[in-house]
Write a protein that holds these residues in place. Sequence first.
Motif, mmCIF file in Angstrom:
data_model
loop_
_atom_site.group_PDB
_atom_site.id
_atom_site.type_symbol
_atom_site.label_atom_id
_atom_site.label_comp_id
_atom_site.label_asym_id
_atom_site.label_seq_id
_atom_site.Cartn_x
_atom_site.Cartn_y
_atom_site.Cartn_z
ATOM 1 N N ALA A 34 1.056 -1.310 -0.155
ATOM 2 C CA ALA A 34 -0.268 0.003 0.782
ATOM 3 C C ALA A 34 0.680 1.519 -0.146
ATOM 4 N N GLU A 35 1.818 1.102 1.046
ATOM 5 C CA GLU A 35 2.726 2.672 0.559
ATOM 6 C C GLU A 35 3.624 3.100 -0.582
ATOM 7 N N GLN A 36 3.548 1.990 -1.230
ATOM 8 C CA GLN A 36 4.614 1.785 -2.592
ATOM 9 C C GLN A 36 3.399 2.225 -3.968
ATOM 10 N N ARG A 37 2.600 1.457 -3.769
ATOM 11 C CA ARG A 37 1.601 0.870 -4.652
ATOM 12 C C ARG A 37 0.402 2.656 -4.478
ATOM 13 N N PHE A 38 -0.464 3.318 -3.487
ATOM 14 C CA PHE A 38 -0.957 4.249 -3.205
ATOM 15 C C PHE A 38 -0.609 5.095 -1.966
ATOM 16 N N SER A 39 0.254 6.006 -2.839
ATOM 17 C CA SER A 39 1.252 6.691 -1.611
ATOM 18 C C SER A 39 0.378 7.866 -2.608
ATOM 19 N N LEU A 40 0.641 9.140 -1.621
ATOM 20 C CA LEU A 40 -0.086 10.238 -1.513
ATOM 21 C C LEU A 40 0.597 10.973 -2.669
ATOM 22 N N GLU A 41 1.730 11.029 -2.845
ATOM 23 C CA GLU A 41 3.038 11.483 -3.422
ATOM 24 C C GLU A 41 3.002 10.932 -5.038
ATOM 25 N N ARG A 42 2.929 9.461 -4.814
ATOM 26 C CA ARG A 42 2.573 8.988 -6.686
ATOM 27 C C ARG A 42 0.714 9.401 -6.996
ATOM 28 N N HIS A 43 0.124 9.424 -6.104
ATOM 29 C CA HIS A 43 -1.027 10.048 -6.871
ATOM 30 C C HIS A 43 -0.992 11.722 -7.266
ATOM 31 N N VAL A 44 -0.928 12.140 -5.757
ATOM 32 C CA VAL A 44 -0.867 14.021 -6.442
ATOM 33 C C VAL A 44 0.410 14.191 -8.014
ATOM 34 N N GLY A 45 1.421 13.867 -7.522
ATOM 35 C CA GLY A 45 2.159 13.266 -8.731
ATOM 36 C C GLY A 45 1.497 13.388 -10.224
ATOM 37 N N GLU A 46 0.503 12.142 -10.044
ATOM 38 C CA GLU A 46 -0.530 11.369 -11.740
ATOM 39 C C GLU A 46 -1.278 12.621 -11.732
ATOM 40 N N MET A 47 -2.082 13.335 -10.728
ATOM 41 C CA MET A 47 -3.043 14.313 -11.197
ATOM 42 C C MET A 47 -2.218 15.580 -11.635
ATOM 43 N N ALA A 48 -1.027 16.228 -10.855
ATOM 44 C CA ALA A 48 -0.567 17.406 -11.739
ATOM 45 C C ALA A 48 -0.625 17.611 -13.081
ATOM 46 N N ALA A 49 0.085 15.996 -13.211
ATOM 47 C CA ALA A 49 0.371 15.403 -14.662
ATOM 48 C C ALA A 49 -0.865 16.381 -15.626
ATOM 49 N N LEU A 50 -1.771 15.595 -15.221
ATOM 50 C CA LEU A 50 -3.723 15.497 -16.180
ATOM 51 C C LEU A 50 -3.616 16.688 -16.149
ATOM 52 N N TYR A 51 -3.101 17.455 -14.852
ATOM 53 C CA TYR A 51 -3.174 18.971 -14.977
ATOM 54 C C TYR A 51 -3.289 19.705 -15.631
ATOM 55 N N ARG A 52 -1.959 20.069 -15.806
ATOM 56 C CA ARG A 52 -0.841 20.033 -16.493
ATOM 57 C C ARG A 52 -1.237 19.931 -18.091
ATOM 58 N N ALA A 53 -1.778 18.632 -18.296
ATOM 59 C CA ALA A 53 -1.638 18.359 -19.452
ATOM 60 C C ALA A 53 -3.224 19.422 -20.320
ATOM 61 N N VAL A 54 -4.298 19.370 -19.665
ATOM 62 C CA VAL A 54 -5.395 19.705 -19.721
ATOM 63 C C VAL A 54 -5.404 21.443 -19.784
ATOM 64 N N LEU A 55 -4.376 21.958 -19.136
ATOM 65 C CA LEU A 55 -4.856 23.680 -19.235
ATOM 66 C C LEU A 55 -3.310 23.346 -20.013
ATOM 67 N N GLU A 56 -2.588 23.377 -20.724
ATOM 68 C CA GLU A 56 -1.889 23.263 -21.913
ATOM 69 C C GLU A 56 -3.238 22.838 -23.288
ATOM 70 N N GLU A 57 -2.976 22.009 -23.281
ATOM 71 C CA GLU A 57 -4.489 21.634 -24.385
ATOM 72 C C GLU A 57 -5.393 23.466 -24.783
ATOM 73 N N ASN A 58 -5.073 23.889 -23.013
ATOM 74 C CA ASN A 58 -6.483 24.538 -22.707
ATOM 75 C C ASN A 58 -5.894 25.750 -23.950
ATOM 76 N N ARG A 59 -4.847 25.831 -23.430
ATOM 77 C CA ARG A 59 -4.241 27.441 -24.202
ATOM 78 C C ARG A 59 -3.757 27.333 -25.416
ATOM 79 N N HIS A 60 -3.987 26.691 -26.087
ATOM 80 C CA HIS A 60 -3.802 26.272 -27.155
ATOM 81 C C HIS A 60 -5.033 26.174 -28.110
ATOM 82 N N SER A 61 -6.256 25.875 -27.928
ATOM 83 C CA SER A 61 -7.154 25.761 -27.912
ATOM 84 C C SER A 61 -7.937 27.176 -28.313
#
Length: 412
Positions: free
Chosen positions: A385-412
């Motif tokens: 659980a500490e390896q697969r479901f860490s808060l650091e990993r969760h936030v990192g993946e969500m932040a990467a998604l946020y950045r991708a969405v905002l970058e796409e929105n900026r270009h569109s």
Amino acid sequence: MNDPIRVLVVEASSGGVVGGSLTGLYHMIRGFDRSRYHFGVALYEKKPIEPNLEALGVSLFKLGRRRLPKEHVLQSTNAYHAVRRAPWLRSVMHESRRVAATAIEDLPTAWQCARVLRRFRPHLVHVGNGLRANFDALLACAALGVPAVCHVKGFEKYSWRERWLAPRIAAIVSMTEAVRDHCTRHGIVHPRHVVIYDALDPHDFVPTRSAEDVRAEFGIPCGAPLVGVVGNIQEWKGQLVFVEALHELLREVPAAYGILIGGVHRAGEEYFRRILQRAAELGLGQRLVVTGFRADVANFVRALDVVVHTSVRPEPFGRVILEGMMCGKPVIATAAGGVPELIEHGKTGFLVPPGQPLPLAQAIAALLGNEDARRSVGAEAKAWAEQRFSLERHVGEMAALYRAVLEENRHS
């Protein structure tokens, strides 16, 4: 220095309790760098977690939602049920109610949400309850051109409304592969549909009382085997299955105690009465403890010998499973929905068929009779659980998604 990215989280759960959806979003917000992100949270009812959110500097907003009654006078007539027996008439009635719900429930709340959007001015909106429950907020985002990330945390029933709306969302996040597969099978298709598992912050889920102290509060002997279910009491969570299993368990382990930890959901009041009635019929007496809502769940999980998960419908995720793992406890859970993605049977926990008290009782008895197995499985589960479901990993993946969405929105 750049201004922080403003993210509005919309959490539409109701029922008078704090469930796994809001808890997961709270942990997510805690994990973000708040010098780079400023969060607002819009809630549909007052929640006990609000002071915790305010302590993080979160801006809170309230949305009111008028709901169509689930019960109505026609349901008591024979003509109504006769009409429902005709498939095409039942379909017409169902769609009529959906149209009425859109007009009476969703559109007024979408208007309120639009006002919040204009006030908070988010760069991005993160809705936490899927396409159906958050239809109003997603509609407001589409109308105002605000990119929205839709977090799907359940096996929802989808109609033309949700299938029409899905392509107009910036991204969809499913909390397990099982949830994403369900979406795809029901026509929810999106080019940016990712799976991001929820997380539990181990620094936040720390017991503050001894197991002996917790047991003493409810008159449970220190050495007695103790098994329990954590979760809001409502029918699909299956606490009644646990009551039946406890009755079977006491035949094999007469010294055992069972405990139900959690508040009663507004929709679960009748179910709770059935639980108490059945416990009385089975003569469980003081062997079944009911705590009601507790904010100190970690203290109770520490006091358990075995953590039990009893959902009778497919569970999208099962946050209590992680809570047990993080405390190094062996977990027995129902093998449906996303749960098998969390547990490797026999190694990081145990899986049993949903809705069947006897196999559950047998699995509990086997663990209570084998202390070495409890320790080894609990330790393996904690490391996983500490390896697969860490808060650091969760936030990192969500932040990467946020950045991708905002970058796409900026270009569109």
